[in-house]
Design an enzyme around this catalytic site. Structure first.
Site, PDB file in Angstrom:
ATOM      1  N   ASP A 178       0.804  -1.224   0.000  1.00  0.00           N
ATOM      2  CA  ASP A 178       0.000   0.000   0.000  1.00  0.00           C
ATOM      3  C   ASP A 178       0.836   1.273   0.000  1.00  0.00           C
ATOM      4  OD1 ASP A 178      -2.201  -1.687   0.134  1.00  0.00           O
ATOM      5  OD2 ASP A 178      -2.192  -1.670   2.325  1.00  0.00           O
TER       6      ASP A 178
ATOM      7  N   LYS B 268       1.812   2.156  -5.073  1.00  0.00           N
ATOM      8  CA  LYS B 268       2.367   1.602  -6.321  1.00  0.00           C
ATOM      9  C   LYS B 268       1.426   1.869  -7.496  1.00  0.00           C
ATOM     10  CE  LYS B 268       2.433  -2.423  -4.319  1.00  0.00           C
ATOM     11  NZ  LYS B 268       2.068  -2.013  -2.948  1.00  0.00           N
TER      12      LYS B 268
ATOM     13  N   GLY C 214      -4.565  -4.374  -3.799  1.00  0.00           N
ATOM     14  CA  GLY C 214      -5.571  -3.337  -4.033  1.00  0.00           C
ATOM     15  C   GLY C 214      -4.809  -2.089  -4.423  1.00  0.00           C
ATOM     16  N   HIS C 215      -4.790  -1.786  -5.706  1.00  0.00           N
ATOM     17  CA  HIS C 215      -4.005  -0.653  -6.206  1.00  0.00           C
ATOM     18  C   HIS C 215      -4.958   0.462  -6.629  1.00  0.00           C
ATOM     19  CE1 HIS C 215      -0.395  -3.504  -7.169  1.00  0.00           C
ATOM     20  NE2 HIS C 215      -0.751  -3.492  -5.906  1.00  0.00           N
TER      21      HIS C 215
ATOM     22  N   GLN D 286       2.001  -6.044  -3.191  1.00  0.00           N
ATOM     23  CA  GLN D 286       2.469  -6.132  -1.794  1.00  0.00           C
ATOM     24  C   GLN D 286       3.760  -5.323  -1.628  1.00  0.00           C
ATOM     25  OE1 GLN D 286       1.517  -9.558  -3.287  1.00  0.00           O
ATOM     26  NE2 GLN D 286      -0.445  -8.632  -2.826  1.00  0.00           N
TER      27      GLN D 286
HETATM   28  P1  GDP Z   1      -0.795   0.336  -3.520  1.00  0.00           P
HETATM   29  O1  GDP Z   1      -1.386  -0.945  -3.051  1.00  0.00           O
HETATM   30  O2  GDP Z   1       0.679   0.414  -3.279  1.00  0.00           O
HETATM   31  O3  GDP Z   1      -1.131   0.663  -4.947  1.00  0.00           O
HETATM   32  O4  GDP Z   1      -1.437   1.490  -2.623  1.00  0.00           O
HETATM   33  P2  GDP Z   1      -3.000   1.612  -2.211  1.00  0.00           P
HETATM   34  O5  GDP Z   1      -3.758   2.050  -3.401  1.00  0.00           O
HETATM   35  O6  GDP Z   1      -3.452   0.403  -1.507  1.00  0.00           O
HETATM   36  O7  GDP Z   1      -2.914   2.748  -1.123  1.00  0.00           O
HETATM   37  C1  GDP Z   1      -2.398   4.010  -1.403  1.00  0.00           C
HETATM   38  C2  GDP Z   1      -3.476   5.057  -1.123  1.00  0.00           C
HETATM   39  O8  GDP Z   1      -2.886   6.338  -1.066  1.00  0.00           O
HETATM   40  C3  GDP Z   1      -4.529   5.166  -2.219  1.00  0.00           C
HETATM   41  O9  GDP Z   1      -5.740   5.546  -1.627  1.00  0.00           O
HETATM   42  C4  GDP Z   1      -3.990   6.270  -3.114  1.00  0.00           C
HETATM   43  O10 GDP Z   1      -5.021   6.948  -3.839  1.00  0.00           O
HETATM   44  C5  GDP Z   1      -3.379   7.181  -2.093  1.00  0.00           C
HETATM   45  N1  GDP Z   1      -2.225   7.976  -2.530  1.00  0.00           N
HETATM   46  C6  GDP Z   1      -1.198   7.609  -3.342  1.00  0.00           C
HETATM   47  N2  GDP Z   1      -0.265   8.587  -3.388  1.00  0.00           N
HETATM   48  C7  GDP Z   1      -0.718   9.580  -2.586  1.00  0.00           C
HETATM   49  C8  GDP Z   1      -0.177  10.840  -2.172  1.00  0.00           C
HETATM   50  O11 GDP Z   1       0.918  11.242  -2.549  1.00  0.00           O
HETATM   51  N3  GDP Z   1      -0.926  11.575  -1.308  1.00  0.00           N
HETATM   52  C9  GDP Z   1      -2.131  11.152  -0.835  1.00  0.00           C
HETATM   53  N4  GDP Z   1      -2.784  11.936   0.015  1.00  0.00           N
HETATM   54  N5  GDP Z   1      -2.658   9.971  -1.193  1.00  0.00           N
HETATM   55  C10 GDP Z   1      -1.950   9.187  -2.041  1.00  0.00           C
HETATM   56  P1  IMO Z   2      -0.922  -4.183  -2.273  1.00  0.00           P
HETATM   57  O1  IMO Z   2      -0.458  -4.741  -3.587  1.00  0.00           O
HETATM   58  C1  IMO Z   2      -0.977  -4.615   2.059  1.00  0.00           C
HETATM   59  C2  IMO Z   2      -1.036  -8.689   3.655  1.00  0.00           C
HETATM   60  C3  IMO Z   2      -2.286  -9.143   4.380  1.00  0.00           C
HETATM   61  C4  IMO Z   2      -1.669 -10.084   5.386  1.00  0.00           C
HETATM   62  C5  IMO Z   2      -0.550 -10.750   4.590  1.00  0.00           C
HETATM   63  C6  IMO Z   2      -0.932 -12.100   4.002  1.00  0.00           C
HETATM   64  O2  IMO Z   2      -2.200  -3.473  -2.328  1.00  0.00           O
HETATM   65  O3  IMO Z   2       0.186  -3.415  -1.627  1.00  0.00           O
HETATM   66  P2  IMO Z   2      -2.444 -12.790   1.928  1.00  0.00           P
HETATM   67  O4  IMO Z   2      -3.906 -12.570   1.671  1.00  0.00           O
HETATM   68  O5  IMO Z   2      -1.563 -12.193   0.888  1.00  0.00           O
HETATM   69  O6  IMO Z   2      -2.102 -14.212   2.206  1.00  0.00           O
HETATM   70  O7  IMO Z   2      -2.168 -12.006   3.303  1.00  0.00           O
HETATM   71  O8  IMO Z   2      -0.234  -9.849   3.542  1.00  0.00           O
HETATM   72  N1  IMO Z   2      -1.257  -8.179   2.280  1.00  0.00           N
HETATM   73  C7  IMO Z   2      -1.192  -6.880   1.950  1.00  0.00           C
HETATM   74  N2  IMO Z   2      -1.009  -5.794   2.719  1.00  0.00           N
HETATM   75  N3  IMO Z   2      -1.083  -4.488   0.729  1.00  0.00           N
HETATM   76  C8  IMO Z   2      -1.250  -5.567  -0.073  1.00  0.00           C
HETATM   77  O9  IMO Z   2      -1.218  -5.507  -1.407  1.00  0.00           O
HETATM   78  C9  IMO Z   2      -1.344  -6.845   0.551  1.00  0.00           C
HETATM   79  N4  IMO Z   2      -1.536  -8.098   0.084  1.00  0.00           N
HETATM   80  C10 IMO Z   2      -1.462  -8.907   1.156  1.00  0.00           C
HETATM   81  O10 IMO Z   2      -2.943  -8.061   4.985  1.00  0.00           O
HETATM   82  O11 IMO Z   2      -1.077  -9.370   6.435  1.00  0.00           O
HETATM   83 MG    MG Z   3      -2.911  -1.629  -1.793  1.00  0.00          MG
END
Ligand code: GDP
Ligand code: IMO
Ligand code: MG
Length: 428
Positions: free
Chosen positions: A13, A16, A40-41, A222
């Site tokens: 998270d 990416k 979850g991107h 991840q």
């Molecule tokens: P990922 O799994 O690495 O793609 O990240 P996630 O989407 O799970 O979580 C990142 C969250 O931060 C999302 O809600 C993005 O929209 C948000 N986000 C990404 N970059 C920024 C930033 O620079 N500032 C803020 N406020 N939000 C951001």
């Molecule tokens: P993105 O790509 C954050 C975590 C789960 C748990 C552990 C194992 O959005 O960054 P799993 O279901 O993979 O067997 O769970 O890994 N986890 C993540 N945490 N971002 C993710 O993906 C994750 N995918 C799995 O919360 O701790």
């Molecule tokens: Mg994510």
């Protein structure tokens, strides 16, 4: 031609999805190489929010090819839902844009059920998407691959053999209800019919693309601390999340990779169980959660929040060979009077500057902090490095020193444009 791999440097998270979307402008292909719908991107485009679990985050651009590589574990139901939603919202009009590897392994309903039921025993805090059980089958060589769906008899045989084992395990060990063969068989043949047009020999397609000098972006899921080997085992995911796996998970040789871009959040978050030395279980952590909207994009769970941990990011830098970092969510720290960075751990009176392997040591690690002055102001509108307040620049500089890598992209908001690009990894 350039191949760029994007990986998370923390516990996932890191943002990416946003960075992949941003850089897709310069790419021809975007490739997922591991994980599955546990990811979850998030992408925010002119206020509209998209969350991708399986479809690569380049799909919002017309004409860019998106590949789900052989290293991914694919849940067809989740993918079909994602495709449907995207099409309803007026995106992904050209079916040629998406390609699924024939060699990717399938997630079946029993994987999800086993994942959830086993959480009662092992308490990893998984996403419940069946990821671990699907990879287990792959390694045990009883997994069912996308290509197996194309041969109805083979699929029948494999499913029968698997169900025999899985139902025994579900009923006898986990005290769950068994599955009926016909239900899964028919459902998955329907999935095959719906997804058939996307199923391709993606490795060969990528080799052809390399030959033609195309730009390829590999989208890690991840983060490094969730890597099966290099993370906080057993509180990790079931795949190798590190850059090295981009090659195995897509069929591209290591010699073709030009740049590894690490994505790091300006603070730290984690979902699920496991060690997290800089975690803040107080109002400071709560403020980060609220300002950063730190709730899981896949499960909606509140993310645990804490200060930037240079020890873990430094570990990620070394394991992945990262020289360039995209530092995200800087704007979330706008209102903090003081900002801390963890530079080492205190463990039983000793100081440690690297991550331990032993889980008990991990759990007793107390962070050693450096404290910096906050910048106390809005940075969302910053377009260039010099637009950032002095204290924000100092924070970035200190992080660069500690992690021994250059911050080349600074994200100051969730929108594509809210980004300062100091160096584009595609060299544009
Ligand atoms: P990922 O799994 O690495 O793609 O990240 P996630 O989407 O799970 O979580 C990142 C969250 O931060 C999302 O809600 C993005 O929209 C948000 N986000 C990404 N970059 C920024 C930033 O620079 N500032 C803020 N406020 N939000 C951001
Ligand atoms: P993105 O790509 C954050 C975590 C789960 C748990 C552990 C194992 O959005 O960054 P799993 O279901 O993979 O067997 O769970 O890994 N986890 C993540 N945490 N971002 C993710 O993906 C994750 N995918 C799995 O919360 O701790
Ligand atoms: Mg994510």
């Amino acid at each position: 031609m350039a191949c760029v791999v994007i990986v998370g440097t923390q516990w996932g998270d890191e943002g990416k999805g946003k960075i992949v979307d941003l850089l897709t402008r310069n790419a021809d292909f975007v490739v997922r190489f591991q994980g599955g719908s546990n990811a979850g991107h998030t992408i925010v485009l002119r206020g509209e929010k998209f969350i991708f679990h399986l479809i690569p985050s380049g799909i919002l651009y017309r004409g860019k090819k998106c590949i789900i590589g052989n290293g991914v574990v694919l849940d067809p139901e989740v993918l079909l839902e994602e495709i449907k939603e995207l099409k309803e919202r007026g995106y992904f009009k050209d079916d040629q844009q998406l390609m699924i590897s024939e060699e990717a392994h399938l997630i079946l309903p029993y994987h999800r059920k086993i994942d959830v039921a086993r959480e009662r025993i092992f308490k990893i805090g998984t996403t419940g998407r069946g990821i671990g059980p699907a990879y287990e089958d792959k390694v045990a060589r009883c997994g069912i691959r996308v290509i197996d769906l194309m041969d109805e008899e083979l699929f029948r045989e494999k499913l029968e053999a698997n169900l025999l084992q899985k139902n025994t395990y579900l009923v006898e060990v986990l005290k769950e209800e068994p599955f009926r063969f016909s239900e899964i068989f028919e459902t998955y043949l329907r999935f095959r019919d719906l997804l058939g047009k996307y199923i391709k020999d993606t490795t060969r397609i990528l080799h052809e693309a390399l030959h033609q000098g195309k730009h390829i972006l590999f989208e890690g899921a991840q983060g490094t601390l969730l890597d099966l080997d290099h993370g906080t085992y057993p509180y990790v995911t079931a795949s190798n999340t590190v850059a090295g796996n981009a090659c195995a998970g897509a069929g591209v040789p290591p010699t073709e990779i030009d740049t590894i871009l690490g994505v790091a959040k300006a603070y730290t978050t984690r979902v699920g169980e496991g060690p997290f030395p800089t975690e803040l279980r107080d109002e400071v952590g709560e403020k980060m959660r609220q300002r950063g909207g730190e709730y899981g994009a896949t499960t909606g769970r509140p993310r645990r929040c804490g200060w930037f941990d240079a020890v873990i990011v430094n570990h990620a830098i070394r394991i992945n060979g990262i020289r360039e970092v995209a530092l995200t969510k800087m704007d979330v720290l706008n209102e903090f009077e003081k900002i801390k960075i963890c530079v080492g751990y205190q463990i039983d009176g000793k100081v440690l500057y690297h991550v331990p392997s032993n889980l008990r040591i991990w759990q007793s690690a107390k962070p050693i902090y450096e404290e910096m002055e906050g910048w106390k102001g809005e940075i969302r509108g910053a377009k260039q490095y010099r637009d950032l307040p002095l204290n924000a620049r100092r924070y970035i500089k200190r992080i660069e020193e500690l992690i021994q890598a250059r911050v080349t992209i600074i994200s100051v908001g969730s929108e594509r444009e809210e980004t300062i690009i100091l160096k584009n990894p595609f060299g544009k």
